[in-house]
Design a protein around this motif. Structure first.
Motif, PDB file in Angstrom:
ATOM      1  N   THR A   1       0.754  -1.183  -0.327  1.00 37.22           N
ATOM      2  CA  THR A   1       0.280  -0.415   0.036  1.00 37.22           C
ATOM      3  C   THR A   1       0.552   1.509  -0.196  1.00 37.22           C
ATOM      4  O   THR A   1       0.792   2.135   0.050  1.00 37.22           O
ATOM      5  CB  THR A   1      -0.503  -0.072   1.325  1.00 37.22           C
TER       6      THR A   1
ATOM      7  N   GLN B   1       2.559  -0.249  -6.229  1.00 36.23           N
ATOM      8  CA  GLN B   1       2.303  -1.283  -6.463  1.00 36.23           C
ATOM      9  C   GLN B   1       3.277  -1.583  -7.175  1.00 36.23           C
ATOM     10  O   GLN B   1       2.938  -3.071  -8.745  1.00 36.23           O
ATOM     11  CB  GLN B   1       1.155  -1.495  -6.587  1.00 36.23           C
TER      12      GLN B   1
ATOM     13  N   LEU C   1      -5.760  -5.641   3.498  1.00 37.39           N
ATOM     14  CA  LEU C   1      -5.718  -6.195   2.198  1.00 37.39           C
ATOM     15  C   LEU C   1      -6.248  -7.334   1.352  1.00 37.39           C
ATOM     16  O   LEU C   1      -6.468  -7.059   0.722  1.00 37.39           O
ATOM     17  CB  LEU C   1      -3.896  -6.316   2.812  1.00 37.39           C
TER      18      LEU C   1
ATOM     19  N   THR D   1      -7.035  -7.461  -3.074  1.00 40.29           N
ATOM     20  CA  THR D   1      -7.169  -8.955  -2.832  1.00 40.29           C
ATOM     21  C   THR D   1      -8.200  -9.448  -3.828  1.00 40.29           C
ATOM     22  O   THR D   1      -8.071  -9.465  -5.008  1.00 40.29           O
ATOM     23  CB  THR D   1      -6.139  -9.921  -2.065  1.00 40.29           C
TER      24      THR D   1
ATOM     25  N   TYR E   1      -0.976  -7.152  -4.612  1.00 37.79           N
ATOM     26  CA  TYR E   1      -1.088  -8.052  -3.351  1.00 37.79           C
ATOM     27  C   TYR E   1      -1.803  -9.715  -2.964  1.00 37.79           C
ATOM     28  O   TYR E   1      -1.352 -10.083  -1.652  1.00 37.79           O
ATOM     29  CB  TYR E   1      -2.706  -7.336  -2.377  1.00 37.79           C
TER      30      TYR E   1
END
Length: 480
Positions: free
Chosen positions: A120, A180, A305, A309, A317
């Motif tokens: 993140t 990311q 999270l 995902t 993730y």
């Protein structure tokens, strides 16, 4: 940033999946005894003669079977793998687990940044670290050293296809992740016949990359698509495809080449902008047990999270969660063993503890990008049922997309006469379509199901449409 697990390096712009029945819908409710024939009527259509279906439909409250078709056989599951990864993570790590990134003091004015895979981290988190350092009296840095040793092994799964490893959705997985590990391109139409305007979300990157632009601006009555690729041996990005004249700009993503260096470059820029000059930035792979932590940031809890995902089908993730499973084991790792390999072993241990048959699946990654993954519909239904009855059941279920409302199901089953209360995980690769989850049936009891199509030459839209027809049949069940 949304990522879609597809093996073809293409983003279809403006596509809105709809349920288009290929045979006239039959009004009224369906008795459980009639369900099998109706599902078979869809799966046995001539257009699916070369496709392979795996289906299991059961009540959520029991293992009684309403319909089964090769339910114990192996199928390539695509992103349905994330159902197993997130279940194991919640079971093993707990919903409140957070990932910490720390900055430690070193000798001779050096700082060590120890990453632990937080997916993140963006500009805001780096600024937070810089402000903490400033409050601790840090006014200059001789060496900014990135410790990228927490996750061991290759940053890119060796089983992924070449096209996927170039894409933003196939970004490398390392210990220090920024944005990311992807580069955002903004593509804008111009006049008809002209190439699309290609710009970087970070303008300074324009001097670092060569753009090979073979795209086109087309008229309003033509289709839209974008293809983006990246060279492996040089800093070059390929852009092709087309957008309609007057259309809004679209974003596309490619994976960064050196994720650790990318993190350090951005952190260095943030520090300098905050009045902390940095002489040089270095990368180390030798973890040290530092004692003086000067600054730290934590990820949101695992519950959040897991939601990102599953709901957005975020591959990065999922792969982070898999590696975290490999790090929290109490066992000593085998020398040179990759963290993701340890994670796969720990995933199986966690799901076996949960009650999932360990012989009902074989995994090669945590996200579903690999075509080496094999899962039976039985394994997915078993995981869904056991998780629904676990302490993390509500969190797990809430992480799934909701039909017509959120995530990868936002534009599916939203044009039906009667609302379909569906929470399910999607999965798509070329020739593969999967949907597994929960459905609340108005005149029946809650169901858990898995529907997978493999070895198909049909479009993803046609496979989704047929799958959605089966879901609509389930929504019409009643006791009789």
């Amino acid at each position: 940033m949304k990522r879609i697990a597809v093996s073809l390096f293409m983003l279809i712009i403006g596509y809105t999946p709809q349920v288009v029945a290929q045979t006239p819908a039959v009004a009224g409710d369906i008795c459980p005894g009639d369900l099998g024939a109706k599902v078979d009527a869809i799966a046995n259509r001539a257009e699916f003669s070369r496709s392979r279906w795996g289906i299991l439909i059961q009540p959520l409250s029991s293992t009684a079977t309403l319909y089964s078709r090769d339910a114990t056989k192996y199928f390539i599951p695509a992103s349905n793998v994330k159902l197993l990864t997130t279940a194991a993570a919640l079971h093993k790590l707990g919903a409140d687990f957070r990932i910490k990134t720390s900055v430690y003091s070193g000798a001779n004015g050096s700082l060590y940044v120890a990453g632990r895979g937080d997916p993140t981290i963006g500009e805001a988190q780096l600024k937070d670290l810089a402000q903490q350092l400033k409050r601790r009296g840090v006014d200059r840095v001789n060496e900014l050293i990135g410790d990228d040793s927490y996750f061991q092994g290759s940053a890119v799964n060796q089983n992924w296809e070449w096209e996927d490893a170039q894409a933003g959705y196939g970004a490398p997985i390392n210990s220090l992740i920024f944005n990311q590990n992807a580069i955002e391109l903004v593509l804008s139409p111009q006049a008809i016949g002209q190439p699309l305007k290609v710009s970087f979300a970070e303008p300074k990157l324009a001097n670092q990359w060569q753009i090979q632009n073979n795209s086109l601006t087309v008229s309003q009555n033509e289709s839209e698509f974008i293809e983006v690729g990246r060279e492996f041996d040089r800093a070059a990005i390929r852009v092709s495809g087309q957008l309609k004249v007057g259309a809004e700009s679209e974003s596309a993503y490619v994976a960064v080449v050196n994720p650790t260096n990318n993190f350090l470059q951005h952190f260095q820029q943030v520090l300098v902008a905050d009045g902390i000059p940095v002489k040089q930035a270095l990368i180390t792979s030798n973890f040290r047990n530092f004692t003086q932590e000067l600054a730290a940031v934590e990820s949101p809890p695992l519950a959040e999270l897991v939601k990102e995902t599953n709901r957005e089908s975020n591959n990065l993730y999922a792969e982070v969660l898999l590696r975290l499973l490999g790090k929290v084991t109490g066992n000593m790792p085998v020398p040179q063993e990759d963290t993701d390999e340890i994670g796969l072993k720990e995933l199986k241990i966690a799901l076996t503890q949960l009650g999932v048959n360990p012989n009902s699946y074989i995994l090669a990654d945590g996200s579903g990008l690999s075509r080496h993954n094999l899962i039976s519909p039985e394994a997915l239904v078993q995981t869904l049922r056991l998780m629904a009855n676990s302490p993390a059941g509500s969190i797990y279920r809430a992480s799934l997309p909701i039909a017509g409302e959120s995530g990868t199901l936002k534009n599916r089953l939203n044009l039906t006469p009667n609302r379909v209360i569906l929470q399910a995980k999607t999965g798509t690769l070329s020739g593969v379509s999967a949907l597994s989850g929960y459905i609340e049936v108005p005149n029946y009891e809650p169901l858990v199901f898995s529907i997978i199509v493999n070895q198909s030459d049909l479009s993803a839209a046609k496979l989704r449409s047929a799958t959605d027809e089966i879901v609509l049949l389930l929504n019409r069940l009643r006791r009789c």
